[in-house]
Design a protein around this motif. Structure first.
Motif, PDB file in Angstrom:
ATOM      1  N   PHE A   1       0.800  -1.230   0.000  1.00  0.00           N
ATOM      2  CA  PHE A   1       0.000   0.000   0.000  1.00  0.00           C
ATOM      3  C   PHE A   1       0.832   1.279   0.000  1.00  0.00           C
ATOM      4  N   PHE A   2       2.113   1.182   0.334  1.00  0.00           N
ATOM      5  CA  PHE A   2       2.958   2.381   0.353  1.00  0.00           C
ATOM      6  C   PHE A   2       4.227   2.123  -0.443  1.00  0.00           C
ATOM      7  N   GLY A   3       4.099   1.239  -1.439  1.00  0.00           N
ATOM      8  CA  GLY A   3       5.265   0.712  -2.135  1.00  0.00           C
ATOM      9  C   GLY A   3       6.148   1.748  -2.794  1.00  0.00           C
ATOM     10  N   LYS A   4       5.557   2.875  -3.177  1.00  0.00           N
ATOM     11  CA  LYS A   4       6.362   3.861  -3.891  1.00  0.00           C
ATOM     12  C   LYS A   4       7.393   4.499  -2.971  1.00  0.00           C
ATOM     13  N   THR A   5       7.074   4.568  -1.659  1.00  0.00           N
ATOM     14  CA  THR A   5       7.981   5.297  -0.768  1.00  0.00           C
ATOM     15  C   THR A   5       8.637   4.398   0.273  1.00  0.00           C
ATOM     16  N   VAL A   6       8.012   3.255   0.570  1.00  0.00           N
ATOM     17  CA  VAL A   6       8.485   2.503   1.730  1.00  0.00           C
ATOM     18  C   VAL A   6       9.722   1.670   1.389  1.00  0.00           C
ATOM     19  N   ASN A   7      10.574   1.516   2.400  1.00  0.00           N
ATOM     20  CA  ASN A   7      11.822   0.799   2.211  1.00  0.00           C
ATOM     21  C   ASN A   7      11.802  -0.391   3.182  1.00  0.00           C
ATOM     22  N   THR A   8      11.937  -1.619   2.653  1.00  0.00           N
ATOM     23  CA  THR A   8      11.868  -2.800   3.518  1.00  0.00           C
ATOM     24  C   THR A   8      12.866  -2.718   4.669  1.00  0.00           C
ATOM     25  N   GLY A   9      14.027  -2.143   4.406  1.00  0.00           N
ATOM     26  CA  GLY A   9      15.060  -2.017   5.421  1.00  0.00           C
ATOM     27  C   GLY A   9      14.598  -1.238   6.648  1.00  0.00           C
ATOM     28  N   THR A  10      13.648  -0.361   6.471  1.00  0.00           N
ATOM     29  CA  THR A  10      13.151   0.396   7.631  1.00  0.00           C
ATOM     30  C   THR A  10      12.538  -0.567   8.645  1.00  0.00           C
ATOM     31  N   PHE A  11      11.857  -1.613   8.159  1.00  0.00           N
ATOM     32  CA  PHE A  11      11.238  -2.595   9.060  1.00  0.00           C
ATOM     33  C   PHE A  11      12.284  -3.551   9.653  1.00  0.00           C
ATOM     34  N   THR A  12      13.291  -3.895   8.829  1.00  0.00           N
ATOM     35  CA  THR A  12      14.202  -4.950   9.263  1.00  0.00           C
ATOM     36  C   THR A  12      15.491  -4.418   9.892  1.00  0.00           C
ATOM     37  N   GLU A  13      15.784  -3.136   9.699  1.00  0.00           N
ATOM     38  CA  GLU A  13      17.085  -2.633  10.158  1.00  0.00           C
ATOM     39  C   GLU A  13      17.003  -1.498  11.162  1.00  0.00           C
ATOM     40  N   GLU A  14      15.851  -0.842  11.285  1.00  0.00           N
ATOM     41  CA  GLU A  14      15.798   0.355  12.136  1.00  0.00           C
ATOM     42  C   GLU A  14      15.062   0.073  13.445  1.00  0.00           C
ATOM     43  N   SER A  15      15.280   0.962  14.402  1.00  0.00           N
ATOM     44  CA  SER A  15      14.615   0.832  15.699  1.00  0.00           C
ATOM     45  C   SER A  15      13.093   0.792  15.549  1.00  0.00           C
ATOM     46  N   CYS A  16      12.571   1.590  14.621  1.00  0.00           N
ATOM     47  CA  CYS A  16      11.117   1.687  14.450  1.00  0.00           C
ATOM     48  C   CYS A  16      10.493   0.415  13.882  1.00  0.00           C
ATOM     49  N   GLY A  17      11.302  -0.542  13.432  1.00  0.00           N
ATOM     50  CA  GLY A  17      10.769  -1.767  12.851  1.00  0.00           C
ATOM     51  C   GLY A  17      10.912  -2.933  13.804  1.00  0.00           C
ATOM     52  N   VAL A  18      11.882  -3.783  13.502  1.00  0.00           N
ATOM     53  CA  VAL A  18      12.012  -5.028  14.258  1.00  0.00           C
ATOM     54  C   VAL A  18      12.288  -4.776  15.743  1.00  0.00           C
ATOM     55  N   ALA A  19      13.056  -3.730  16.056  1.00  0.00           N
ATOM     56  CA  ALA A  19      13.387  -3.481  17.470  1.00  0.00           C
ATOM     57  C   ALA A  19      12.128  -3.075  18.250  1.00  0.00           C
ATOM     58  N   ASP A  20      11.292  -2.250  17.643  1.00  0.00           N
ATOM     59  CA  ASP A  20      10.045  -1.867  18.326  1.00  0.00           C
ATOM     60  C   ASP A  20       9.136  -3.082  18.492  1.00  0.00           C
ATOM     61  N   LEU A  21       9.131  -3.948  17.471  1.00  0.00           N
ATOM     62  CA  LEU A  21       8.325  -5.169  17.569  1.00  0.00           C
ATOM     63  C   LEU A  21       8.785  -6.009  18.768  1.00  0.00           C
ATOM     64  N   ILE A  22      10.095  -6.141  18.923  1.00  0.00           N
ATOM     65  CA  ILE A  22      10.627  -6.969  20.020  1.00  0.00           C
ATOM     66  C   ILE A  22      10.279  -6.351  21.375  1.00  0.00           C
ATOM     67  N   THR A  23      10.533  -5.057  21.552  1.00  0.00           N
ATOM     68  CA  THR A  23      10.276  -4.464  22.872  1.00  0.00           C
ATOM     69  C   THR A  23       8.782  -4.453  23.187  1.00  0.00           C
ATOM     70  N   SER A  24       7.977  -4.195  22.158  1.00  0.00           N
ATOM     71  CA  SER A  24       6.526  -4.141  22.396  1.00  0.00           C
ATOM     72  C   SER A  24       5.969  -5.513  22.763  1.00  0.00           C
ATOM     73  N   CYS A  25       6.560  -6.562  22.181  1.00  0.00           N
ATOM     74  CA  CYS A  25       6.098  -7.922  22.494  1.00  0.00           C
ATOM     75  C   CYS A  25       6.752  -8.450  23.773  1.00  0.00           C
ATOM     76  N   SER A  26       7.603  -7.644  24.397  1.00  0.00           N
ATOM     77  CA  SER A  26       8.215  -8.040  25.668  1.00  0.00           C
ATOM     78  C   SER A  26       7.542  -7.336  26.838  1.00  0.00           C
ATOM     79  N   GLY A  27       7.462  -6.004  26.761  1.00  0.00           N
ATOM     80  CA  GLY A  27       6.957  -5.263  27.928  1.00  0.00           C
ATOM     81  C   GLY A  27       5.956  -4.175  27.600  1.00  0.00           C
ATOM     82  N   GLY A  28       5.475  -4.115  26.353  1.00  0.00           N
ATOM     83  CA  GLY A  28       4.531  -3.062  25.974  1.00  0.00           C
ATOM     84  C   GLY A  28       3.148  -3.283  26.601  1.00  0.00           C
TER      85      GLY A  28
END
Ligand code: NAD
Ligand code: 13P
Length: 413
Positions: free
Chosen positions: A307-334
């Motif tokens: 849905f946001f393919g023109k602008t979104v970068n997969t690396g943002t989900f897999t490499e940045e704090s806002c992606g995988v790291a937020d997923l991990i912390t939120s699924c730990s203590g959020g």
């Protein structure tokens, strides 16, 4: 020359934490910012309990939250036991709080932002810039918007996004962490600049180049913002200035350009965190939780690409704090994770746990699950996102946690 005045719109658990951070930085950087930071507070009456350190037997009735914050430099309700800087001013009037501010930081539960933005129309500096710290998406019929773009378009300003693995209480206690800021204002059309300067005016009206598809094309739309240039007597608002405003020794900032990826990571991980809470609450342990997180990350990336393919970068989900790291912390203590887990353990709804355990704080995952589901339904894509579907169906009682292995079989088997 002018300095940037900063206002934080919102004062909950994260709103107060971010306000603390920016007030610490405005004090340290008088060359860029006015020292005093305004924080808009949704006013409420607070009766301090007898065991509160601020309890006063001669004044034991209800007191305004703003009065308490300004007197004790603590948000006793939403961020207790954390000292806020004395240059942070709590203000119950949102119009007054934003007056003459060139930097607006939006940080409140996403269900309340529409009404606040309505109140702000015409009340802000036309050349202000925004940063949205809100984790959620705005859905209307078959359209979906990021809060950054939705706020920007509503107020006619450019708005970036801040999102990361950021449990507020840990950051407020100054425990080391990192975050991601996305800031990518569209280029201005210099041809539009020349004729619009009136004598004595400190601002020039600049418009976005209409054909700037690359920057603005989200779901095929081109932004309607007519971006106003910052007057030349203000320090420029670029990546370096935003890093200076948000970076602390305990809060490290990486600035990127992928606003869609940063915003979507923060919104969609809340749905996954509910699923993680469901399986953990059911007693299935860490392996089940990790499986849900893996599938959840795949659906987050898929959603961004679809849905946001023109602008979104997969690396943002897999490499940045806002992606995988937020997923991990939120699924730990959020909160979404903890409330979903408690709901399953107690056999009650997530809303009931939210009301009884969060002392006025708000979950974002339950409404985001609903909003994303109605968007996917309208687009005929709901079956392509089985985890997102499982979460809303469990929240609405159409499925139970025991159905999750079957519901995810396509991704797992
Ligand atoms: P919160 O959960 O503490 O919510 C409470 C806030 O909502 C209070 O300021 C309250 O005054 C306000 N409120 C209640 N009713 C209102 C109304 N009718 N109108 C306007 N405001 C009202 O809020 P938060 O934790 O600051 O969350 C803000 C955003 O930050 C959310 O999108 C959240 O996902 C995101 N976030 C939160 C955390 C965290 O750990 N708390 C971390 C990162 C991001
Ligand atoms: P919760 O709202 O689930 O507490 O998540 C907080 C968060 O966004 C951590 O990055």
């Amino acid at each position: 020359s002018k300095k940037h005045k900063v206002t934080v719109v919102g004062s909950g658990n994260w709103g107060s934490t971010i306000a603390k951070i920016v007030a610490e930085n405005t004090k340290e950087h008088p060359e860029l910012f006015e020292e005093k930071v305004q924080m808009w507070v949704y006013e409420e009456d607070i009766t301090l309990p007898k065991d509160s350190k601020y309890y006063d037997s001669s004044n034991d009735g209800p007191q305004k939250l703003t009065t308490l914050i300004n007197k004790h430099h603590e948000n006793v309700k939403y961020l207790p036991n954390i000292t806020l800087p004395s240059n942070l001013i709590a203000n119950p009037s949102v119009e007054d709080a934003v007056a003459n501010s060139s930097i607006l930081i939006f940080n409140l539960p996403h269900q309340f932002i529409a009404r606040i933005c309505k109140q702000l129309e015409g009340k802000i500096l036309p050349f202000a810039r925004g940063i949205s710290c809100i984790k959620g998406v705005e859905v209307t019929s078959s359209e979906i918007s990021l809060f950054s773009e939705w706020i920007g378009e509503g107020l006619g300003i450019y708005c970036g996004a801040l999102s990361g693995a950021n449990i507020a209480n840990e950051i407020a206690a100054e425990k080391w962490s990192e975050t991601t800021i996305a800031y990518d204002p569209p280029p201005v059309d210099s041809r539009a600049a020349t004729p619009t300067v009136s004598p004595g005016a400190s601002q020039i009206n600049l418009t976005i180049t209409p054909a700037d598809e690359e920057h603005r094309d989200v779901l095929g739309r081109v932004s309607k913002i007519k971006l106003k240039a910052l007057p030349s007597d203000y320090p420029p608002l670029d990546h370096a200035v935003f890093k200076t405003l948000f970076h602390r020794p305990y809060f490290h900032v990486r600035v990127v350009s992928d606003v869609a990826g940063v915003s979507l990571g923060g919104a969609l991980k809340n749905i996954v965190a509910l699923a993680a809470g469901f399986v953990d609450g059911r007693g299935w342990g860490d392996n089940a939780k990790a499986a849900v997180m893996r599938v959840g990350l795949l659906e987050m990336v898929q959603f961004g690409k679809e849905f946001f393919g023109k602008t979104v970068n997969t690396g943002t989900f897999t490499e940045e704090s806002c992606g995988v790291a937020d997923l991990i912390t939120s699924c730990s203590g959020g909160r979404n994770f903890r409330c979903a887990k408690m709901a399953v353990e107690r056999g009650v709804s997530v809303e009931e746990v939210e009301a009884s355990e969060l002392n006025g704080q708000k979950l974002q995952g339950t409404s985001t699950a609903k909003e994303v589901n109605s968007f996917l339904l309208a687009r005929g894509k709901v079956d392509d996102y089985p985890l997102f579907k499982a979460v809303i169906d469990i929240l609405e009682g159409k499925n139970t946690v025991d159905d999750i292995p079957d519901l995810l079989s396509r991704q797992i088997d």
